[in-house]
Design a protein around this motif. Structure first.
Motif, short mmCIF file in Angstrom:
data_model
loop_
_atom_site.label_atom_id
_atom_site.label_comp_id
_atom_site.label_asym_id
_atom_site.label_seq_id
_atom_site.Cartn_x
_atom_site.Cartn_y
_atom_site.Cartn_z
N UNK A 142 -1.13 8.05 -2.39
CA UNK A 142 -0.95 7.02 -3.64
C UNK A 142 0.56 7.13 -4.19
N UNK A 143 1.19 8.30 -3.65
CA UNK A 143 2.50 8.53 -4.12
C UNK A 143 3.52 7.73 -3.26
N UNK A 144 3.07 7.43 -2.12
CA UNK A 144 3.97 6.64 -1.17
C UNK A 144 3.36 5.54 -0.54
N UNK A 145 2.58 4.48 -1.51
CA UNK A 145 1.75 3.67 -1.06
C UNK A 145 2.62 2.48 -0.27
N UNK A 146 2.42 2.31 0.93
CA UNK A 146 3.12 1.49 1.59
C UNK A 146 4.66 1.35 1.53
N UNK A 147 5.40 2.62 1.49
CA UNK A 147 6.89 2.71 1.40
C UNK A 147 7.49 1.97 2.50
N UNK A 148 6.96 1.77 3.52
CA UNK A 148 7.84 1.18 4.81
C UNK A 148 8.24 -0.27 4.65
N UNK A 149 7.10 -0.98 3.82
CA UNK A 149 7.88 -2.45 3.39
C UNK A 149 9.19 -2.72 3.04
N UNK A 150 9.65 -1.62 2.27
CA UNK A 150 10.80 -2.03 1.47
C UNK A 150 11.94 -1.69 2.50
N UNK A 151 11.78 -0.70 3.31
CA UNK A 151 12.68 -0.42 4.17
C UNK A 151 12.98 -1.76 5.14
N UNK A 152 12.06 -2.38 5.79
CA UNK A 152 12.10 -3.49 6.54
C UNK A 152 12.71 -4.73 5.63
N UNK A 153 12.23 -4.84 4.55
CA UNK A 153 12.66 -5.94 3.63
C UNK A 153 14.23 -5.59 3.64
#
Ligand code: FMN
Length: 174
Positions: A98-109
């Motif tokens: 819950x503290x890193x929810x779907x963090x990877x989207x921002x990197x690709x974005x």
């Protein structure tokens, strides 16, 4: 108008969602595993690109997905994607992580944006329960977060609403 759907996955959930989004879109080409792409420049042949990415490297600043996407980020930012619409969806677990929810989207974005792409498919964070996510920009996620681990019952309505949104945001997709 051609739409490419690309994904990477470790346990298959992101691939499954890519197939379901493809089914709702009509018209788009079949989803492709990004690790099967020999020449990334094929992405520029599309008018619109939809990318799916899970989050695995919990808490990492970079290479957050633990998939092939991580090694392609620099190459993505070097593409000429000016005028192309790009939308991201992400798989994660809003309960356990819950503290890193779907963090990877921002990197690709971020890397697609650097390539000049016009980013679409943002989703309000108000319909999600989580503590923190690097993928939140203002009041929105920079793509569509999905949680097949804890909220799979919400996935159908989330992807259906998102596809309707993309049809409004990507001219010629409807
Ligand atoms: C070791 C491990 C670490 C994970 N880290 C995160 C995380 O930091 N944030 C998150 O939202 N989900 C995290 N997840 C959940 C996965 O992203 C989720 O299960 C996703 O659906 C997997 O997609 P895939 O089957 O396409 O690989 C993690 C799962 C595992 C097993």
């Amino acid at each position: 108008m051609t739409i490419g759907i690309y994904f990477a996955t470790t346990t298959g959930k992101t691939e499954d969602i890519a197939e379901r989004i493809h089914g709702l879109l009509g018209g788009a080409e079949s989803p492709i595993d990004i690790s099967d792409v020999d020449d990334l420049s094929e992405l520029v042949n599309h008018d619109g690109i939809i990318c799916g990415i899970p989050t695995w490297n919990t808490g990492a600043e970079s290479e957050r997905s633990g998939t092939t996407w991580d090694s392609l980020l620099d190459e993505i930012s070097g593409l000429s994607l000016s005028g192309k619409k790009v939308a991201i969806f992400g798989l994660g677990d809003s309960s356990t992580y819950t503290e890193n929810y779907c963090d990877a989207m921002e990197e690709l974005h971020r890397y697609f944006k650097e390539a000049g792409a016009s980013m679409v498919g943002y989703v309000s964070k108000s319909e999600y329960t989580f503590e923190e996510s690097k993928s939140v920009v203002g009041d929105s996620f920079c793509g569509l977060p999905l949680d097949e681990d804890s909220e799979s019952d919400m996935t159908d309505s989330r992807i259906s609403k998102w596809v309707d949104q993309l049809k409004a945001e990507i001219p010629g997709l409807a």
